[in-house]
Design a protein around this motif. Structure first.
Motif, PDB file in Angstrom:
ATOM      1  N   UNK A   1      -2.334   1.850  -4.999  1.00  0.00           N
ATOM      2  CA  UNK A   1      -2.705   3.151  -3.526  1.00  0.00           C
ATOM      3  C   UNK A   1      -4.560   2.683  -3.610  1.00  0.00           C
ATOM      4  N   UNK A   2      -4.706   3.138  -2.330  1.00  0.00           N
ATOM      5  CA  UNK A   2      -6.449   3.021  -1.972  1.00  0.00           C
ATOM      6  C   UNK A   2      -7.205   2.737  -2.255  1.00  0.00           C
TER       7      UNK A   2
ATOM      8  N   UNK B   1       0.539  -1.045   0.269  1.00  0.00           N
ATOM      9  CA  UNK B   1       0.543  -0.130   0.352  1.00  0.00           C
ATOM     10  C   UNK B   1       0.847   1.214  -0.323  1.00  0.00           C
ATOM     11  N   UNK B   2       0.592   2.325  -1.180  1.00  0.00           N
ATOM     12  CA  UNK B   2       1.691   3.370  -1.497  1.00  0.00           C
ATOM     13  C   UNK B   2       0.819   3.865  -1.600  1.00  0.00           C
ATOM     14  N   UNK B   3       1.588   5.594  -2.011  1.00  0.00           N
ATOM     15  CA  UNK B   3       0.326   6.637  -1.914  1.00  0.00           C
ATOM     16  C   UNK B   3       1.149   7.463  -3.605  1.00  0.00           C
ATOM     17  N   UNK B   4       1.423   6.038  -4.210  1.00  0.00           N
ATOM     18  CA  UNK B   4       2.092   6.423  -6.001  1.00  0.00           C
ATOM     19  C   UNK B   4       2.124   5.164  -6.674  1.00  0.00           C
TER      20      UNK B   4
ATOM     21  N   UNK C   1       6.008   7.185  -1.315  1.00  0.00           N
ATOM     22  CA  UNK C   1       6.463   6.412  -0.573  1.00  0.00           C
ATOM     23  C   UNK C   1       7.323   7.114   0.408  1.00  0.00           C
TER      24      UNK C   1
ATOM     25  N   UNK D   1      -3.166  11.128   2.167  1.00  0.00           N
ATOM     26  CA  UNK D   1      -3.731  11.021   0.808  1.00  0.00           C
ATOM     27  C   UNK D   1      -3.889   9.325   0.516  1.00  0.00           C
TER      28      UNK D   1
ATOM     29  N   UNK E   1       7.693   2.934   3.168  1.00  0.00           N
ATOM     30  CA  UNK E   1       7.069   2.422   2.224  1.00  0.00           C
ATOM     31  C   UNK E   1       8.378   1.868   1.416  1.00  0.00           C
TER      32      UNK E   1
ATOM     33  N   UNK F   1      -7.199   9.140  -1.736  1.00  0.00           N
ATOM     34  CA  UNK F   1      -7.180   7.514  -3.241  1.00  0.00           C
ATOM     35  C   UNK F   1      -8.581   7.164  -2.697  1.00  0.00           C
ATOM     36  N   UNK F   2      -8.664   7.043  -1.191  1.00  0.00           N
ATOM     37  CA  UNK F   2      -9.700   5.363  -0.629  1.00  0.00           C
ATOM     38  C   UNK F   2     -11.217   6.343  -1.104  1.00  0.00           C
TER      39      UNK F   2
ATOM     40  N   UNK G   1       0.939  10.570   3.906  1.00  0.00           N
ATOM     41  CA  UNK G   1       1.039   9.512   3.917  1.00  0.00           C
ATOM     42  C   UNK G   1      -0.279   8.800   4.190  1.00  0.00           C
TER      43      UNK G   1
END
Lengths: 308, 308
Positions: A206-207, A173-176, A182, B227, A186, B231-232, B224
């Protein structure tokens, strides 16, 4: 005796679970025998429906988890762990005090040799009709990169054994999407996971992508982020309910649908349910426990980490 | 020239915004004048509708942000920041390369004296018809506790000025309500925020509670986590659309509804839009920019940190 509506709802859920579990599986209830039998009678259940182990104490949410676990030696949680340790039961599930359940997981079942830190996990439904495993969801809120890497391995073993996925796709799970994205943790975890080679690492996720099922069977993150994702999912389910939305998929996002979170990386099958578990949640937690026992996950994990 | 569908969609969005902004507000477009005028003609817009500043270069998503910002001196982003610095415009918004927009925010607008780290923020609709500010949502992914504390102050000033909330409720995103819950950072941040006294700290908030609006006007977290939450939320919106769900509230969770994320803690009003911004998103980003300018937020923040 675990959960806000115990023992009534717990016994009800156990009765409901009987319709779904295999005929060679046997349910053992730990708790106040008199109260359990009263609920059974109310439902017209034969007296030999369950094995019942009478216990006299209850660990409450207000108790200090470790202290209560040590002192209340005749509580349903403590006695359950004793039976688990002695091999008299193959899996143990409770909607009781989470803290005490975790104490038992660590001190009775114990961490598998080679595992740095166990995790708690959540199984979340995906739009394609399957589900993905999210870990950690709150046990380990300050994860080191090597712990996240191990969660990849643990999650992969779970997905293979319990979800019957071949070569499960494990994502971070990361932001890109890009490898260099990250935070410090991460970024370092990405490198370890990409180099690991013992599981199928598919990169960052990503989420917004976790619910489709298109990208990953296992999503790894630290316990703070995982717990936040889980609670936001819960919030979304509640929100949809408040808006009067009826949707089969969104219904599956309710905690009741899986019923419990598996403690992974310990030498036993342990599931912990929501404190406010309904009978349906208990039923599904029992089913999930049976499924996890029969998958042979614990042996698989022990083997994996023996060679790690 | 910013965004995947520039300049067409950007000019369209600017035209749409005209219907909503005050008569004393004036829109200035930075970009290829010929292309801008072509789109204006297509829509039958009079030639004096906008001030147009002709630029000849474009910073793309593939460019290195800092390098491109320095080298492409006649790009719409670079020239826009020049106008902002010189006071020829009061606010600047773009759906262009996020990295370059952030470079400009830091090196041209500059951080407000006293602010440790600026943040980017998202305004998210709540079920009660209002909205809350989430910060940081990705600029500062490894936050120290004192930075989170400052985000409380920045968010409070925003909610007061832009959302017109009296004594805004500021909460810390955490994985439990109790003060001792969380990871190392949030535990330390909780203490600082509780002691701060310059804003109305209401304690921890969990991710399942943010959408109701019952508890907080401002939700503080590291970039983190923020973001990931954003995104979720985007993922839920997409999921609802894929499931054919039509709901007024869920529609508002679409990024188009606010249109841009405000960079907070710098000496100017800067908003950054989604790369794939639609005309509606551009319209709403322009409206949000105007609103933020007129709120006097920047002066308010400068005053706040002068006395901090």
């Amino acid at each position: 005796m675990g959960g806000d509506y115990a023992p009534h709802v717990v016994v009800e859920g156990a009765l409901m679970a009987l319709r779904h579990i295999d005929s060679d599986s046997r349910l053992v209830l730990f708790g106040d025998e008199g109260e359990i039998r009263r609920v059974m009678e109310e439902h017209g259940a034969p007296s030999d429906t369950f094995d019942i182990v009478h216990t006299t104490e209850v660990i409450t949410m207000d108790d200090h988890p470790a202290k209560a676990y040590n002192q209340k030696t005749d509580s349903s949680i403590r006695v359950g762990y004793k039976y688990l340790k002695e091999g008299k039961i193959d899996g143990f599930a409770s909607a009781g005090a989470t803290g005490a359940m975790l104490v038992g997981a660590m001190y009775s079942a114990e961490t598998i040799r080679g595992v740095i830190r166990p995790a708690i996990s959540a199984l979340i439904s995906t739009l394609d009709g399957g589900s993905f495993l999210l870990l950690d969801v709150g046990l380990n809120v300050d994860c080191k990169p090597d712990v996240l890497d191990q969660y990849g391995l643990i999650g992969s073993a779970y997905a293979e054994a319990v979800l019957a996925k071949a070569n499960p796709r494990v994502a971070l799970l990361n932001i890109g999407e890009e490898s260099e994205k990250g935070n410090l943790t991460t970024k370092a975890a990405y490198e370890l996971m990409a180099d690991n080679g013992c599981y199928n690492f598919v990169g960052n996720i990503e989420a917004n992508e976790i619910f489709t099922g298109r990208k990953a069977d296992v999503v790894v993150c630290d316990g703070f982020v995982g717990n936040t994702i889980l609670k936001q999912t819960e919030g979304f389910y509640e929100l949809a309910r408040m808006r009067g939305i009826n949707d089969d998929y969104i219904d599956k996002l309710n905690y009741e649908f899986v019923g419990g979170t598996a403690v992974l990386g310990i030498n036993a099958v342990v599931l912990i349910g929501h404190g406010r578990s309904s009978a349906l949640a208990i039923q599904n937690m029992v089913r999930q426990t049976e499924k996890t026992v029969k998958s042979g996950l614990v042996n698989k994990l022990q083997d994996t980490f023996r060679n790690f």
